[in-house]
Design an enzyme around this catalytic site. Sequence first.
Site, short mmCIF file in Angstrom:
data_model
loop_
_atom_site.label_atom_id
_atom_site.label_comp_id
_atom_site.label_asym_id
_atom_site.label_seq_id
_atom_site.Cartn_x
_atom_site.Cartn_y
_atom_site.Cartn_z
N ASN A 1 0.84 -1.20 0.00
CA ASN A 1 0.00 0.00 0.00
C ASN A 1 0.87 1.25 0.00
O ASN A 1 0.37 2.36 0.14
CB ASN A 1 -0.91 0.02 1.24
CG ASN A 1 -2.01 -1.02 1.13
OD1 ASN A 1 -2.69 -1.10 0.11
ND2 ASN A 1 -2.18 -1.84 2.16
N ASN A 2 2.20 1.05 -0.15
CA ASN A 2 3.13 2.18 -0.13
C ASN A 2 3.25 2.77 -1.54
O ASN A 2 3.85 2.16 -2.44
CB ASN A 2 4.49 1.68 0.39
CG ASN A 2 5.50 2.80 0.50
OD1 ASN A 2 5.53 3.72 -0.30
ND2 ASN A 2 6.36 2.70 1.51
N ASP B 1 9.95 -6.62 1.65
CA ASP B 1 10.11 -6.03 2.97
C ASP B 1 11.53 -5.51 3.04
O ASP B 1 12.47 -6.17 2.56
CB ASP B 1 9.84 -7.06 4.08
CG ASP B 1 9.46 -6.38 5.40
OD1 ASP B 1 8.92 -5.26 5.36
OD2 ASP B 1 9.72 -6.95 6.46
N THR B 2 11.66 -4.32 3.59
CA THR B 2 12.96 -3.66 3.62
C THR B 2 13.31 -3.27 5.05
O THR B 2 12.44 -2.86 5.81
CB THR B 2 12.93 -2.40 2.72
OG1 THR B 2 12.75 -2.81 1.37
CG2 THR B 2 14.21 -1.59 2.83
N PHE C 1 11.71 8.85 -0.12
CA PHE C 1 10.78 8.59 0.98
C PHE C 1 11.54 7.93 2.13
O PHE C 1 12.73 7.64 2.01
CB PHE C 1 9.60 7.72 0.52
CG PHE C 1 9.97 6.28 0.25
CD1 PHE C 1 10.61 5.92 -0.93
CD2 PHE C 1 9.70 5.27 1.18
CE1 PHE C 1 10.96 4.60 -1.17
CE2 PHE C 1 10.05 3.95 0.94
CZ PHE C 1 10.68 3.62 -0.24
N GLY C 2 10.81 7.68 3.21
CA GLY C 2 11.39 6.97 4.36
C GLY C 2 12.66 7.63 4.85
O GLY C 2 12.70 8.84 5.08
N TYR C 3 13.73 6.84 4.97
CA TYR C 3 14.99 7.31 5.53
C TYR C 3 15.92 7.88 4.46
O TYR C 3 17.10 8.13 4.74
CB TYR C 3 15.70 6.14 6.23
CG TYR C 3 15.00 5.61 7.47
CD1 TYR C 3 15.49 5.88 8.75
CD2 TYR C 3 13.86 4.80 7.37
CE1 TYR C 3 14.88 5.38 9.88
CE2 TYR C 3 13.23 4.30 8.50
CZ TYR C 3 13.74 4.59 9.75
OH TYR C 3 13.12 4.10 10.88
N ASP C 4 15.43 8.08 3.26
CA ASP C 4 16.29 8.55 2.15
C ASP C 4 17.14 9.78 2.50
O ASP C 4 18.32 9.82 2.14
CB ASP C 4 15.44 8.85 0.91
CG ASP C 4 15.16 7.59 0.09
OD1 ASP C 4 15.78 6.55 0.38
OD2 ASP C 4 14.32 7.65 -0.83
P1 IMP Z 1 8.63 -1.70 4.83
O1 IMP Z 1 9.40 -2.58 3.92
O2 IMP Z 1 7.47 -1.06 4.13
O3 IMP Z 1 8.28 -2.35 6.14
O4 IMP Z 1 9.56 -0.47 5.13
C1 IMP Z 1 10.45 -0.45 6.18
C2 IMP Z 1 10.89 0.95 6.47
O5 IMP Z 1 12.00 1.25 5.64
C3 IMP Z 1 9.88 2.07 6.25
O6 IMP Z 1 10.06 3.04 7.26
C4 IMP Z 1 10.28 2.65 4.93
O7 IMP Z 1 9.94 4.01 4.82
C5 IMP Z 1 11.76 2.44 4.93
N1 IMP Z 1 12.27 2.24 3.58
C6 IMP Z 1 11.99 1.21 2.76
N2 IMP Z 1 12.63 1.38 1.59
C7 IMP Z 1 13.30 2.55 1.70
C8 IMP Z 1 14.13 3.27 0.80
O8 IMP Z 1 14.36 2.89 -0.35
N3 IMP Z 1 14.64 4.41 1.28
C9 IMP Z 1 14.39 4.89 2.52
N4 IMP Z 1 13.63 4.27 3.38
C10 IMP Z 1 13.07 3.10 2.97
#
Ligand code: IMP
Length: 196
Positions: free
Chosen positions: A12-13, A72-73, A153-156
Site C-alpha cells: 500500500n506504499n 520487505d525492507t 521517501f522513508g529514511y532517504d
Molecule cells: P517496509 O518494507 O514497508 O516495512 O519499510 C520499512 C521501512 O524502511 C519504512 O520506514 C520505509 O519508509 C523504509 N524504507 C523502505 N525502503 C526505503 C528506501 O528505499 N529508502 C528509505 N527508506 C526506505
Amino acid sequence: MLTTVPLIFATNNAHKVLEMKHLFGHSFQILSLKEAGIDIDIPEPFDTLEENAVEKCRVIFERTGTTCFAEDTGLEVEAMAGQPGVKTARFAGEHASADQNMDKLLLCMQNKTNRQAQFKTIIALMTVQGERHLFEGVCKGSILAQKQGDGGFGYDPIFLPQGHTRSFAQMSLDEKKAISHRGLAFEKLLRFLQKS
Ligand code: IMP
C-alpha cells in the site's frame, strides 16, 4: 508465460509502487493493490524480512490466485547491532512518520563514530503455479549527521550510499534504481521473470 500476466505488487506504499513501476518499465504490467481493487492492511508480524515478505505475498496470493510479489525492507545500522532492521518502519512507534523515525535514529547516532549501515530488501514472488521464490538486494552506505534532500521517501534524506556524495533523497529515481537495495533485488526478480 509470466509476461502476459499482470503482476500484483502487494503493497500500500505509493512510493514503492512508483519505484517498482519505474523499475519494470514496459517489461511487465504491474498492478498495485489499489489498482487490483484490494483494500487491506497487510500485517508484518514476523522477526525477519523474509518471513514478512512471504506473508504479504501469501495473503494476496490466497485472495487472487494470481502471480504476485511483495517486499520487505530494513535499515541495518552497524553501531546499533543491526537495528532497527525488521522494525525500521515502526522504529519511533507504531504509526511513526518518516521524520519521527529519522529524528529518533539521528538521536541514537549522535555520538557514534561508526556510521556504517545498509538497506536490505527481500522480494518474495509467488507464481500462478504456487511456487515461491526469494530475491535479495543490499545497499551499503552510512547514516548522515543530518537530513539532506527532500526527494524519495522513508529514511532517504539520512542515507548516504557508499561511494556517493549525495543522499538517496538528492538522487533521481534513475540514479537510485541503479544502486539501491530494491533496485538490486528487483534486477534479480526481473531476470527470473524473463527466463520463466
Ligand atoms: P517496509 O518494507 O514497508 O516495512 O519499510 C520499512 C521501512 O524502511 C519504512 O520506514 C520505509 O519508509 C523504509 N524504507 C523502505 N525502503 C526505503 C528506501 O528505499 N529508502 C528509505 N527508506 C526506505
